[in-house]
Design a protein around this motif. Structure first.
Motif, PDB file in Angstrom:
ATOM      1  N   PRO A   1       0.830  -1.213   0.000  1.00 41.24           N
ATOM      2  CA  PRO A   1       0.000   0.000   0.000  1.00 41.24           C
ATOM      3  C   PRO A   1       0.861   1.259   0.000  1.00 41.24           C
ATOM      4  N   GLU A   2       0.272   2.341  -0.466  1.00 40.78           N
ATOM      5  CA  GLU A   2       0.989   3.621  -0.502  1.00 40.78           C
ATOM      6  C   GLU A   2       1.521   4.022   0.872  1.00 40.78           C
ATOM      7  N   SER A   3       0.829   3.626   1.920  1.00 41.68           N
ATOM      8  CA  SER A   3       1.244   3.981   3.281  1.00 41.68           C
ATOM      9  C   SER A   3       2.672   3.546   3.574  1.00 41.68           C
ATOM     10  N   MET A   4       3.102   2.405   3.003  1.00 48.42           N
ATOM     11  CA  MET A   4       4.458   1.918   3.254  1.00 48.42           C
ATOM     12  C   MET A   4       5.504   2.897   2.727  1.00 48.42           C
ATOM     13  N   GLY A   5       5.290   3.400   1.516  1.00 47.52           N
ATOM     14  CA  GLY A   5       6.222   4.360   0.962  1.00 47.52           C
ATOM     15  C   GLY A   5       6.132   5.721   1.622  1.00 47.52           C
ATOM     16  N   ASP A   6       4.945   6.060   2.113  1.00 42.43           N
ATOM     17  CA  ASP A   6       4.777   7.343   2.795  1.00 42.43           C
ATOM     18  C   ASP A   6       5.603   7.425   4.069  1.00 42.43           C
ATOM     19  N   TYR A   7       5.834   6.268   4.690  1.00 39.94           N
ATOM     20  CA  TYR A   7       6.471   6.290   6.002  1.00 39.94           C
ATOM     21  C   TYR A   7       7.802   5.550   6.112  1.00 39.94           C
ATOM     22  N   ALA A   8       7.895   4.327   5.638  1.00 36.78           N
ATOM     23  CA  ALA A   8       9.008   3.543   6.154  1.00 36.78           C
ATOM     24  C   ALA A   8       9.607   2.487   5.240  1.00 36.78           C
ATOM     25  N   SER A   9       9.140   2.319   4.000  1.00 37.53           N
ATOM     26  CA  SER A   9       9.754   1.280   3.164  1.00 37.53           C
ATOM     27  C   SER A   9      11.178   1.655   2.790  1.00 37.53           C
ATOM     28  N   GLY A  10      11.434   2.942   2.638  1.00 36.49           N
ATOM     29  CA  GLY A  10      12.772   3.414   2.279  1.00 36.49           C
ATOM     30  C   GLY A  10      12.764   4.401   1.131  1.00 36.49           C
ATOM     31  N   THR A  11      11.752   4.323   0.247  1.00 35.16           N
ATOM     32  CA  THR A  11      11.656   5.283  -0.848  1.00 35.16           C
ATOM     33  C   THR A  11      11.215   6.640  -0.313  1.00 35.16           C
TER      34      THR A  11
END
Length: 427
Positions: free
Chosen positions: A350-360
């Motif tokens: 989900p977009e939430s992962m990139g918004d916060y903490a995946s690394g991108t």
């Protein structure tokens, strides 16, 4: 959300259906920002104190946050949130360190050496919005690449009172100086410098219409900015195998950003489209920001495509900030996706992962700018210089080419700069 069958639309109707909500920088906003610019230029710190009291309803005694205040704020953060921020920091650091440039040093022909050198932008300013949702995650996205790039001076501005989470995260990321300055006045202060606020070379960070207009103005006056921006947006490509609840949650997670946000679903399945619409209605009832999301949904769309291939074409035409791909074999579509700020592949991305903490990085071009602009990265905090060095032999070998080209362009001094050296070598 309005549902449209793509192949039933005329060309003009397709263009209208893909248009964003109108960006309106009204004359009143421009006039207000002009007045702020003039005030900051004339009165410096005095203007910043005055405008903090006017707009933020805070009477400040100083503009710089002290180390003691930062330490106290950090002590008020829960251990659970501290751990979450540190985990996000580790991932973002890993991804951005991997972007570090390799130096290029080649001989284009014998005796002609060419290089590319990368240097950090010396002074950068980070703007972090405050308000009801303090964006401490944006501190991570801006400060981490600035530190990795080696920027010598990093300052941060945020409206008073600055949230504890922002102060903690800024300190964790090594930001040297934090100012309690918000709004358009913060942008002008960093661009022009005041008695207290350091002048910077480039300004990064999101903001409201006043901040956006201020960034536009300082860019025209010679201070670099990160990128042009419009309202936030997401486009989801989904097939009949996608989970409607997942798709609905991705659309709503963007719709809650603001009333001018826009969310788009493109699918080859009418069944999935109807199920997603029902799920949106259900999930919407439990959202604290329901009213905001409803306003965004009012100018959002569901497109029924004849195939996933056509869905990809629609996505490339729209050029979204965020692109979520929920299809059976999502990665197989990647070679065909040309215009997007950040892509999220598969049901569990989900977009939430990139918004916060995946690394991108979550600082992305919007409003169709993904056709020509990239997501924020390490390169945005650096600049490149080229170097060339020729040996006498390399110079002699290349001289006829350069003299012929200079003569053809009627630039005699260019040709002469080569000729005088040739004469010297023949002595």
């Amino acid at each position: 959300m309005q549902t449209l069958i793509w192949n039933n639309l005329k060309t003009s109707e397709k263009m209208t259906a893909l248009s964003r909500p109108a960006q309106k920088v009204g004359e009143s906003i421009k006039q207000a920002v002009d007045a702020i610019s003039e005030n900051v230029a004339r009165n410096g710190d005095g203007a910043l104190f005055e405008l903090a009291e006017k707009f933020d309803k805070v009477r400040l005694e100083k503009l710089t946050v002290s180390p003691e205040e930062i330490a106290a704020a950090s002590g008020r953060i829960s251990p659970e949130l501290c751990q979450a921020i540190q985990q996000a920091k580790a991932n973002i650091e890993a991804f951005h360190k991997a972007q570090q440039n390799q130096e290029i040093d080649i001989e284009t022909q014998p005796g002609v050496r060419c290089q590319v050198l990368t240097r950090p932008i010396e002074r950068v300013g980070l703007y972090i919005p405050g308000g009801s949702a303090p964006l401490f995650s944006t501190v991570l996205m801006l400060a981490i690449p600035a530190k990795i790039a080696g920027c010598k001076k990093i300052v941060l501005c945020s409206p008073p009172p600055i949230a504890d989470e922002i102060l903690y995260t800024a300190n964790l990321c090594g930001v040297e100086t934090i100012y309690t300055v918000g709004g358009a006045q913060a942008i002008f202060a960093m661009a022009q410098g005041t008695e207290t606020v350091a002048k910077v070379d480039k300004i990064f960070g999101p903001g409201n219409a006043f901040v956006t207009e201020a960034k536009r103005q300082v860019m025209q006056a010679g201070t670099a900015i990160d990128m042009p921006a419009g309202p936030s947006e997401v486009l989801v490509i989904a097939d009949e195998f996608a989970a409607p609840d997942f798709v609905a949650s991705d659309l709503l997670s963007q719709a809650e950003h603001g009333a001018d946000s826009q969310v788009i679903l493109v699918t080859n399945s009418e069944t999935l489209a109807k199920a997603t619409a029902l799920s949106i209605e259900k999930q919407l009832e439990n959202l604290p920001r329901k009213e905001t999301a409803e306003k965004a949904l009012a100018h959002s769309r569901i497109f029924i495509a004849k195939s996933i291939e056509q869905a990809v074409e629609i996505s490339n035409a729209y050029a979204p900030e965020h692109l979520v791909v929920q299809t059976q074999n999502a990665r197989e579509l990647l070679p065909f996706l040309d215009n997007a700020g950040s892509i999220f592949l598969g049901a569990y991305s989900p977009e939430s992962m990139g918004d916060y903490a995946s690394g991108t990085n979550h600082v992305l071009p919007t409003y169709g700018y993904t056709r020509t602009y990239s997501s924020l990265g390490l390169a945005d905090f650096s600049k490149r210089m080229t170097v060339q060095e020729l040996t006498p032999q390399g110079f002699q070998a290349l001289a006829p080419t350069v003299m012929a080209m200079a003569s053809a362009e009627q630039l005699e001094a260019h040709r002469l700069a080569v000729e005088v050296r040739l004469a010297k070598l023949k002595m």
